[in-house]
Design an enzyme around this catalytic site. Structure first.
Site, PDB file in Angstrom:
ATOM      1  N   ASP A  48     -50.942 -23.772  26.744  1.00 40.52           N
ATOM      2  CA  ASP A  48     -50.148 -23.810  25.499  1.00 40.52           C
ATOM      3  C   ASP A  48     -48.656 -23.482  25.635  1.00 40.52           C
ATOM      4  OD1 ASP A  48     -52.699 -24.238  24.567  1.00 40.52           O
ATOM      5  OD2 ASP A  48     -52.740 -22.572  23.151  1.00 40.52           O
ATOM      6  N   ASP A  86     -52.468 -26.643  22.049  1.00 41.51           N
ATOM      7  CA  ASP A  86     -53.012 -26.294  20.745  1.00 41.51           C
ATOM      8  C   ASP A  86     -52.670 -27.492  19.848  1.00 41.51           C
ATOM      9  OD1 ASP A  86     -54.369 -23.984  19.708  1.00 41.51           O
ATOM     10  OD2 ASP A  86     -52.601 -23.441  18.525  1.00 41.51           O
ATOM     11  N   HIS A  88     -53.475 -28.776  16.096  1.00 41.12           N
ATOM     12  CA  HIS A  88     -54.111 -28.572  14.798  1.00 41.12           C
ATOM     13  C   HIS A  88     -53.819 -29.680  13.793  1.00 41.12           C
ATOM     14  CE1 HIS A  88     -55.236 -24.646  16.177  1.00 41.12           C
ATOM     15  NE2 HIS A  88     -54.026 -24.141  16.142  1.00 41.12           N
ATOM     16  N   HIS A  92     -55.015 -27.063   8.771  1.00 43.39           N
ATOM     17  CA  HIS A  92     -55.971 -26.323   9.607  1.00 43.39           C
ATOM     18  C   HIS A  92     -56.350 -24.968   9.005  1.00 43.39           C
ATOM     19  CE1 HIS A  92     -57.571 -24.385  13.319  1.00 43.39           C
ATOM     20  NE2 HIS A  92     -58.114 -25.582  13.427  1.00 43.39           N
ATOM     21  N   HIS A 121     -48.544 -24.062  12.822  1.00 42.66           N
ATOM     22  CA  HIS A 121     -48.035 -24.265  14.185  1.00 42.66           C
ATOM     23  C   HIS A 121     -48.798 -25.394  14.862  1.00 42.66           C
ATOM     24  CE1 HIS A 121     -51.566 -21.693  14.745  1.00 42.66           C
ATOM     25  NE2 HIS A 121     -51.655 -22.205  15.953  1.00 42.66           N
ATOM     26  N   LYS A 146     -56.965 -28.838  21.912  1.00 44.05           N
ATOM     27  CA  LYS A 146     -57.990 -27.967  21.328  1.00 44.05           C
ATOM     28  C   LYS A 146     -57.551 -27.520  19.950  1.00 44.05           C
ATOM     29  CE  LYS A 146     -55.895 -24.023  23.594  1.00 44.05           C
ATOM     30  NZ  LYS A 146     -55.398 -23.353  22.384  1.00 44.05           N
ATOM     31  N   CYS A 191     -54.816 -17.264  23.591  1.00 43.55           N
ATOM     32  CA  CYS A 191     -55.364 -18.438  24.279  1.00 43.55           C
ATOM     33  C   CYS A 191     -55.583 -18.230  25.776  1.00 43.55           C
ATOM     34  CB  CYS A 191     -54.511 -19.656  23.980  1.00 43.55           C
ATOM     35  SG  CYS A 191     -54.661 -20.107  22.226  1.00 43.55           S
TER      36      CYS A 191
HETATM   37  C1  VGL Z   1     -52.440 -19.282  20.070  1.00 44.40           C
HETATM   38  C2  VGL Z   1     -52.514 -18.187  18.061  1.00 44.40           C
HETATM   39  C3  VGL Z   1     -52.871 -19.345  17.417  1.00 44.40           C
HETATM   40  C4  VGL Z   1     -52.183 -19.213  21.547  1.00 44.40           C
HETATM   41  C5  VGL Z   1     -52.806 -20.444  19.427  1.00 44.40           C
HETATM   42  O1  VGL Z   1     -51.827 -20.242  22.159  1.00 44.40           O
HETATM   43  O2  VGL Z   1     -52.333 -18.112  22.104  1.00 44.40           O
HETATM   44  N1  VGL Z   1     -52.318 -18.160  19.366  1.00 44.40           N
HETATM   45  N2  VGL Z   1     -53.015 -20.472  18.117  1.00 44.40           N
HETATM   46 ZN    ZN Z   2     -53.399 -22.309  17.088  1.00 44.10          ZN
END
Ligand code: VGL
Ligand code: ZN
Length: 245
Positions: A48, A86, A88, A92, A121, A146, A191
């Site tokens: 990510d 990530d 979404h 979401h 995000h 994901k 993550c």
């Molecule tokens: C993440 C919060 C929400 C991450 C992803 O990449 O750690 N954290 N979505």
């Molecule tokens: Zn996320």
């Protein structure tokens, strides 16, 4: 030379030789021998490293962009590199904006358990969801997305938050005969940690490269994540522990 002087001379000379052997080329070889050698059954998971998670993004991780040059350097030593994104839907379930009266970083209960609510995000196809432009890993062979099911979050690159739905990454890595994964990226306490824990669950060795990660840290979540990872047999290493090309 009497007996006592001779013994002193030998001890001193011996110590000198030991110092000589442990310096210069000898020392470098001795240290290199201890480093972790990367093989074709290893994969680097770059988690990510997306615009939303770097300074200026909607869920910015402190110094999230500072790790990019180090990740590029580390990746040069890996034949197998997988990136994650990530990814979404605009509506979401993990977005605070979808829950009346809720603010980011509050939690709610969902069918699968407690969900932290986040600022919007990494919405599919947006600039915020794009991989950081300075990531330079041309040999990366797979980008796994994901969190694309509207009603289920997925911090983990392996298993969604319902703890049942697989992303397919474990099957991919097994098919490629990967035995060990090294993890870096964002965020250490979400993550990266969830992916490392699930890597163990699926039978992989897992090592998190601490200096190539940055965390969010909500109420001590970075320390808690390390504790959980250590308990699960995830190794905590530094980039200097790797025998890099
Ligand atoms: C993440 C919060 C929400 C991450 C992803 O990449 O750690 N954290 N979505
Ligand atoms: Zn996320």
């Amino acid at each position: 030379m009497n007996g006592k002087t001779r013994r002193h001379f030998l001890l001193t000379a011996g110590a000198g030789l030991a110092v000589a052997a442990a310096s210069g080329a000898g020392l470098r070889a001795a240290l290199a021998a201890d480093k972790i050698k990367i093989t074709d059954s290893d994969a680097l998971l770059v988690i990510d490293v997306q615009n939303c998670f770097t300074p200026g993004g909607s869920l910015a991780v402190k110094e999230g962009d500072a790790i990019v040059p180090l990740i590029n350097t580390i990746a040069k030593s890996f034949h197998n590199v997988v990136l994650t994104q990530d990814w979404h839907t605009p509506d979401h379930v993990s977005f605070a904006s979808q829950h009346e009266g809720k603010k980011p970083f509050e939690t709610i209960q969902l069918a699968y358990g407690t969900q932290v609510l986040w600022p919007d995000h990494c919405v599919q196809g947006t600039e915020g969801a794009a991989i950081n432009k300075d990531i330079d890993i041309p040999q990366a062979e797979l980008i796994i997305r994901k969190g694309f099911h509207k009603d289920v979050d997925s911090y983990s690159a392996f298993l969604e938050a319902d703890r049942k739905t697989e992303t397919g990454l474990a099957g991919y890595l097994k098919g490629r005969k990967i035995k060990r994964v090294f993890l870096c990226g964002l965020a250490t306490d979400f993550c990266v940690a969830w992916s490392a824990l699930d890597a163990r669950k699926f039978g992989f060795q897992a090592e998190v490269i601490e200096d190539a990660c940055r965390g969010i840290d909500i109420n001590g979540s970075i320390a808690a994540a390390w504790k959980q990872m250590t308990k699960a047999g995830v190794k905590r290493i530094q980039s200097s522990d790797l025998a890099l090309a």
